[in-house]
Design an enzyme around this catalytic site. Structure first.
Site, PDB file in Angstrom:
ATOM      1  N   CYS A  30       0.817  -1.211   0.000  1.00 19.42           N
ATOM      2  CA  CYS A  30       0.000   0.000   0.000  1.00 19.42           C
ATOM      3  C   CYS A  30       0.853   1.265   0.000  1.00 19.42           C
ATOM      4  O   CYS A  30       0.324   2.367   0.041  1.00 19.42           O
ATOM      5  CB  CYS A  30      -0.898   0.004   1.230  1.00 19.42           C
ATOM      6  SG  CYS A  30      -0.010  -0.135   2.808  1.00 19.42           S
ATOM      7  N   MET A  73      13.914   6.881   6.467  1.00 17.87           N
ATOM      8  CA  MET A  73      14.004   5.904   7.538  1.00 17.87           C
ATOM      9  C   MET A  73      12.749   5.997   8.407  1.00 17.87           C
ATOM     10  O   MET A  73      12.204   7.076   8.626  1.00 17.87           O
ATOM     11  CB  MET A  73      15.264   6.136   8.375  1.00 17.87           C
ATOM     12  CG  MET A  73      16.540   6.255   7.545  1.00 17.87           C
ATOM     13  SD  MET A  73      16.863   4.834   6.479  1.00 17.87           S
ATOM     14  CE  MET A  73      17.347   3.622   7.703  1.00 17.87           C
ATOM     15  N   ASP A  74      12.297   4.867   8.925  1.00 17.99           N
ATOM     16  CA  ASP A  74      10.980   4.824   9.557  1.00 17.99           C
ATOM     17  C   ASP A  74      10.986   5.069  11.058  1.00 17.99           C
ATOM     18  O   ASP A  74       9.922   5.245  11.647  1.00 17.99           O
ATOM     19  CB  ASP A  74      10.331   3.458   9.289  1.00 17.99           C
ATOM     20  CG  ASP A  74       9.998   3.272   7.818  1.00 17.99           C
ATOM     21  OD1 ASP A  74       9.642   4.259   7.173  1.00 17.99           O
ATOM     22  OD2 ASP A  74      10.112   2.139   7.330  1.00 17.99           O
ATOM     23  N   GLY A 108      -4.525   2.297  22.128  1.00 16.55           N
ATOM     24  CA  GLY A 108      -4.495   2.444  20.685  1.00 16.55           C
ATOM     25  C   GLY A 108      -5.720   3.168  20.183  1.00 16.55           C
ATOM     26  O   GLY A 108      -6.301   3.995  20.881  1.00 16.55           O
ATOM     27  N   GLN A 109      -6.126   2.846  18.970  1.00 20.85           N
ATOM     28  CA  GLN A 109      -7.282   3.488  18.353  1.00 20.85           C
ATOM     29  C   GLN A 109      -7.966   2.489  17.441  1.00 20.85           C
ATOM     30  O   GLN A 109      -7.306   1.771  16.678  1.00 20.85           O
ATOM     31  CB  GLN A 109      -6.833   4.706  17.539  1.00 20.85           C
ATOM     32  CG  GLN A 109      -7.933   5.423  16.796  1.00 20.85           C
ATOM     33  CD  GLN A 109      -8.800   6.311  17.686  1.00 20.85           C
ATOM     34  OE1 GLN A 109      -8.938   6.061  18.875  1.00 20.85           O
ATOM     35  NE2 GLN A 109      -9.393   7.349  17.117  1.00 20.85           N
TER      36      GLN A 109
END
Length: 399
Positions: free
Chosen positions: A71, A108-109, A202-203
């Protein structure tokens, strides 16, 4: 490498080549075979929708039109979109007494943020993907492993906290939602526990497609992470998982689509496809934590994880990050068995043998001193770590 050998391909900073010789390694066993992993995998049966009172035709992957990290926005487009966020590669910050603090580039992540207290740094990453396999529990594990991999690429072995990001498809029936989503959450939770951390929040939202991801956060001493910018000429690149996950999961779905299966049935059997699919699923669900620990043991100079941009795209990003003038040359591509032949039969659909095929929760590509690379591979391929078996060809890389 035989018929699947890629033609030489050159891009700035990293390229595929088949006309050079050098010290080259692929480590085909990643992930510690912990008691938890072995116990969980040994007692699990293949997901059967009917066992959960679902229609036998239920497929998790039908709740998305893209797979895994396929994706991603194209790499060149993403770089342009994020230019305004790019900071200088090195910059001074007065609150740290004028010390030069490294900043990771936008390719870079993981972010590394020096904190105000005690010489500590916050290391944090976020990621999400779409369903790539039809087993909800394994998909949850894969999503968690994919988030954690960015920390592991920094040599970080301990994660302090995780959040889970979950998009529940509004196309699911109530029964599908109530049966499947708890399995995904359990898989995510179990993988987090295997990593020595926990999910504290979280969400969750409704979405047309199922979305699975999270945030991983840790606070580190300087010696607990390895900045990905210290590669030197002569280093050896090591890859810790085989490529081809995107091909394996795609052709597994083609078993139910005669017009697509007919295109490849002369080069691969149904048994080959099932084996590659199972290997891909196990590899994606396996943590890169072992490799992260061995990066310290064997003095790694830099690393990245291989995901949505393919091995060539991520190698290119890593090369751009280096302080020294280096070029990465990738000689061979280690690929799940039979997937190179499938990719070739499909033309340029996947880009697998060109190094551009997306991977999901892929291995670490690690820059190691030449004298340490063989020892690293021997250690990670030892029986206490090695789990991956079905690979067409060992990988070959050199800085």
């Amino acid at each position: 490498m035989g018929p699947g050998r890629p033609r030489p391909l050159s891009v700035p900073g990293a390229r595929l080549a088949t006309d050079q010789q050098g010290d080259q390694y692929h480590c085909s066993g990643e992930g510690k075979a912990s008691a938890l992993w072995e116990r969980t995998m040994s007692v699990r049966e293949t997901f059967n929708p009917e066992s959960y009172e679902l229609d036998k035709s239920f497929r998790l992957t039908r709740f998305t039109e893209l797979k895994g990290t396929g994706c991603k926005v194209p790499q060149d487009v993403l770089q342009k979109l994020l230019e305004s966020l790019q900071e200088n590669h090195f910059q001074e910050d007065e609150q740290f007494l004028g010390a030069v603090m490294p900043r990771l580039g936008i390719g870079m992540d993981t972010c590394v943020i020096p904190l105000r207290h005690g010489g500590l740094s916050l290391v944090q990453t976020t990621d999400y993907i779409y369903p790539i396999v039809d087993d909800p529990y394994m998909m949850g594990r894969i999503a968690c492993a994919n988030v954690l991999s960015d920390l592991y690429a920094m040599g970080v072995t301990e994660c302090d906290n995780m959040l889970m990001l979950l998009g529940v498809s509004n196309k699911m029936t109530d029964r599908e939602r109530d049966k499947v989503i708890p399995l995904i959450i359990q898989g995510f939770k179990d993988a987090a526990e295997e990593a020595g951390t926990s999910v504290t929040g979280g969400q969750t939202v409704l979405n047309p497609w199922i979305v699975l991801g999270g945030v991983a956060t840790t606070v580190c001493q300087p010696n607990e992470f390895i900045m990905p910018d210290n590669a030197v000429p002569g280093d050896v690149l090591v890859l810790t998982k085989p490529l081809g996950t995107q091909v394996a999961v795609a052709v597994h779905q083609w078993l139910d689509i005669p017009e697509k299966w007919n295109k490849i049935k002369l080069v691969v059997t149904q048994e080959d496809v099932e084996l590659a699919y199972q290997e891909a699923m196990m590899n994606m669900a396996r943590l890169n934590r072992t490799a992260a620990g061995l990066m310290h043991t064997f003095n790694a100079h830099a690393a990245t994880d291989i995901t949505g941009f393919g091995i060539l795209g991520h190698a290119q990003n890593l090369a751009k990050q280096q302080r020294n003038e280096v070029s990465f040359v990738i000689h061979n591509l280690p690929v799940l068995a039979k997937m190179a032949a499938v990719s070739k039969a499909c033309g340029n659909m996947f880009g697998l043998m060109h190094g551009t095929c997306p991977e999901t929760s892929g291995g670490l590509l690690i820059c190691l001193p030449r004298e340490q690379a063989a020892r690293f591979c021997a250690e990670i391929k030892s029986p206490k770590f090695s789990l991956t078996k079905s690979i067409d060809d060992p990988g070959h890389c050199l800085v």
